[in-house]
Motif scaffolding. Structure first.
Motif, PDB file in Angstrom:
ATOM      1  N   GLN A  77       0.861  -1.165   0.000  1.00  0.00           N
ATOM      2  CA  GLN A  77       0.000   0.000   0.000  1.00  0.00           C
ATOM      3  C   GLN A  77       0.912   1.234   0.000  1.00  0.00           C
ATOM      4  OE1 GLN A  77      -2.486   0.488   3.452  1.00  0.00           O
ATOM      5  NE2 GLN A  77      -0.798   0.440   4.895  1.00  0.00           N
ATOM      6  N   GLY A  78       0.333   2.402  -0.156  1.00  0.00           N
ATOM      7  CA  GLY A  78       1.131   3.618  -0.096  1.00  0.00           C
ATOM      8  C   GLY A  78       1.640   4.076  -1.449  1.00  0.00           C
ATOM      9  N   SER A  79       2.619   4.979  -1.424  1.00  0.00           N
ATOM     10  CA  SER A  79       3.048   5.677  -2.630  1.00  0.00           C
ATOM     11  C   SER A  79       3.684   4.753  -3.661  1.00  0.00           C
ATOM     12  CB  SER A  79       4.016   6.807  -2.265  1.00  0.00           C
ATOM     13  OG  SER A  79       5.163   6.304  -1.616  1.00  0.00           O
ATOM     14  N   TYR A  80       4.429   3.740  -3.223  1.00  0.00           N
ATOM     15  CA  TYR A  80       5.042   2.839  -4.191  1.00  0.00           C
ATOM     16  C   TYR A  80       3.977   1.998  -4.891  1.00  0.00           C
ATOM     17  CZ  TYR A  80       9.709   4.008  -2.551  1.00  0.00           C
ATOM     18  OH  TYR A  80      10.866   4.676  -2.254  1.00  0.00           O
ATOM     19  N   LYS A  81       3.000   1.540  -4.155  1.00  0.00           N
ATOM     20  CA  LYS A  81       1.904   0.796  -4.750  1.00  0.00           C
ATOM     21  C   LYS A  81       1.146   1.663  -5.744  1.00  0.00           C
ATOM     22  CE  LYS A  81      -1.517  -2.217  -5.188  1.00  0.00           C
ATOM     23  NZ  LYS A  81      -1.371  -3.478  -5.953  1.00  0.00           N
ATOM     24  N   ASN A  82       0.948   2.931  -5.389  1.00  0.00           N
ATOM     25  CA  ASN A  82       0.124   3.816  -6.209  1.00  0.00           C
ATOM     26  C   ASN A  82       0.915   4.574  -7.275  1.00  0.00           C
ATOM     27  OD1 ASN A  82      -2.121   3.111  -4.633  1.00  0.00           O
ATOM     28  ND2 ASN A  82      -1.637   4.687  -3.120  1.00  0.00           N
ATOM     29  N   SER A  83       2.220   4.302  -7.380  1.00  0.00           N
ATOM     30  CA  SER A  83       3.096   4.959  -8.361  1.00  0.00           C
ATOM     31  C   SER A  83       3.124   6.472  -8.181  1.00  0.00           C
ATOM     32  CB  SER A  83       2.642   4.616  -9.797  1.00  0.00           C
ATOM     33  OG  SER A  83       2.662   3.228 -10.015  1.00  0.00           O
ATOM     34  N   THR A  84       3.028   6.922  -6.942  1.00  0.00           N
ATOM     35  CA  THR A  84       3.127   8.358  -6.656  1.00  0.00           C
ATOM     36  C   THR A  84       4.366   8.655  -5.817  1.00  0.00           C
ATOM     37  OG1 THR A  84       1.673   8.088  -4.719  1.00  0.00           O
ATOM     38  CG2 THR A  84       0.632   8.759  -6.794  1.00  0.00           C
ATOM     39  N   ASN A  85       5.310   7.710  -5.793  1.00  0.00           N
ATOM     40  CA  ASN A  85       6.531   7.917  -5.008  1.00  0.00           C
ATOM     41  C   ASN A  85       7.429   8.959  -5.664  1.00  0.00           C
ATOM     42  OD1 ASN A  85       6.871   5.607  -6.968  1.00  0.00           O
ATOM     43  ND2 ASN A  85       9.015   5.882  -6.390  1.00  0.00           N
TER      44      ASN A  85
END
Length: 295
Positions: free
Chosen positions: A48-56
């Motif tokens: 979950q989080g930014s890496y999962k959502n490609s917003t890192n």
């Protein structure tokens, strides 16, 4: 004055992912080891989080990993009427294995594998990075069902989520899979501008923190994603500067009290464990405007 086209384009780029992928694969393999004491139980492991959502972005470090117990589930019956709640309780079968037992086993296993690199937090289990392994947060949780109907005939209607408990017993609910799916759809609806814009706002936040213009923790990444999720798709696009201007203007003019989290299950702003204080949101947007005006 305004932030330059080149700077916005740079901020919109995704941060590196190779080390994150390696960290996730390594920790996942440890969690999914057949020698672990909890392995016979039904569970799932996902990001979950930014890496999962490609917003890192380049400033992101922690890898957020979820291990969810699936052999039992908790429920949110808020939307059911009394008759439906009674019907659910009549059909309910208690589980024989608890989330506490599962978490105890997972924590013991991680300590066995990572030793003093493991720290127990109020929400997640932190694993300190080492060499090529990044810092990781492992959230031990259980499946959650938020029921919207429980009819006498036919199938109940519900949304799957996760839940876990703070040390004081407070239950925290979240819906990371719904958040992910909704943000993917938003990205498609905005012709691939949504995640790009989230990264711009995150990089700008990091820059303002470094310059001492805002405090760290004022605008968590999760809530920045939720904030921009509420911007209508037609507001995104054009040049970098036009995109940024239109999105920011909408956020100032809109009634933000009606904004939803990216998962669509909670209001974005509020004073609960799963919402963002409205004053913090307002302070963040004012700082963004001030920075842009002075650029």
């Amino acid at each position: 004055m305004a932030i330059s086209e080149t700077q916005l384009e740079t901020w919109g780029k995704q941060g590196p992912t190779a080390q994150f992928t390696s960290t996730y694969d390594t920790v996942r393999a440890v969690l999914n080891d057949s020698s672990s004491p909890y392995y016979p139980k039904s569970f799932d492991i996902f990001l979950q989080g930014s890496y999962k959502n490609s917003t890192n972005v380049y400033g992101d470090s922690d890898v957020d990993i979820v291990i969810r117990l699936d052999s039992i589930f908790y429920t949110d019956l808020y939307f059911l009427n009394d008759e439906e709640k009674a019907r659910y309780e009549a059909n309910r079968a208690p589980g024989s294995y608890s989330l506490d037992e599962f978490k105890t086993s997972v924590v013991a296993w991680l300590i066995k594998k990572y030793g003093s690199d493991v720290k127990i937090g109020s929400k997640a289990v932190f694993i300190k990075g080492n060499g090529t392994r990044r810092d990781a947060d492992v959230l031990v949780c259980a499946k959650l069902r938020r029921y919207y109907s429980y009819p006498q005939f036919g199938d109940p209607r519900y949304t799957d989520g996760i839940c876990f408990f703070l040390p004081d017993g407070t239950r925290i609910e979240n819906y990371p899979e719904r958040h992910y799916d909704n943000c993917v759809q938003k990205h498609q609806d905005t012709r691939s501008w949504f995640k790009h814009t989230v990264r711009i706002f995150k990089n700008l936040r990091n820059t303002m923190i470094e310059k001492g213009q805002i405090k760290d923790g004022l605008a968590p990444s999760y809530f920045i994603e939720g904030l921009l999720y509420n911007v209508p798709a037609p507001k995104f696009g054009g040049t970098e500067q036009l995109n940024f201007k239109d999105v920011l203007e909408f956020l100032f003019q809109a009634d933000r009290s009606k904004f939803e989290c990216g998962n669509g299950q909670f209001y974005l702003l509020g004073n609960t464990n799963v919402t963002w204080p409205a004053a913090n949101c307002a302070a963040f947007l004012e700082a963004v405007k001030k920075y842009n005006d002075a650029a």
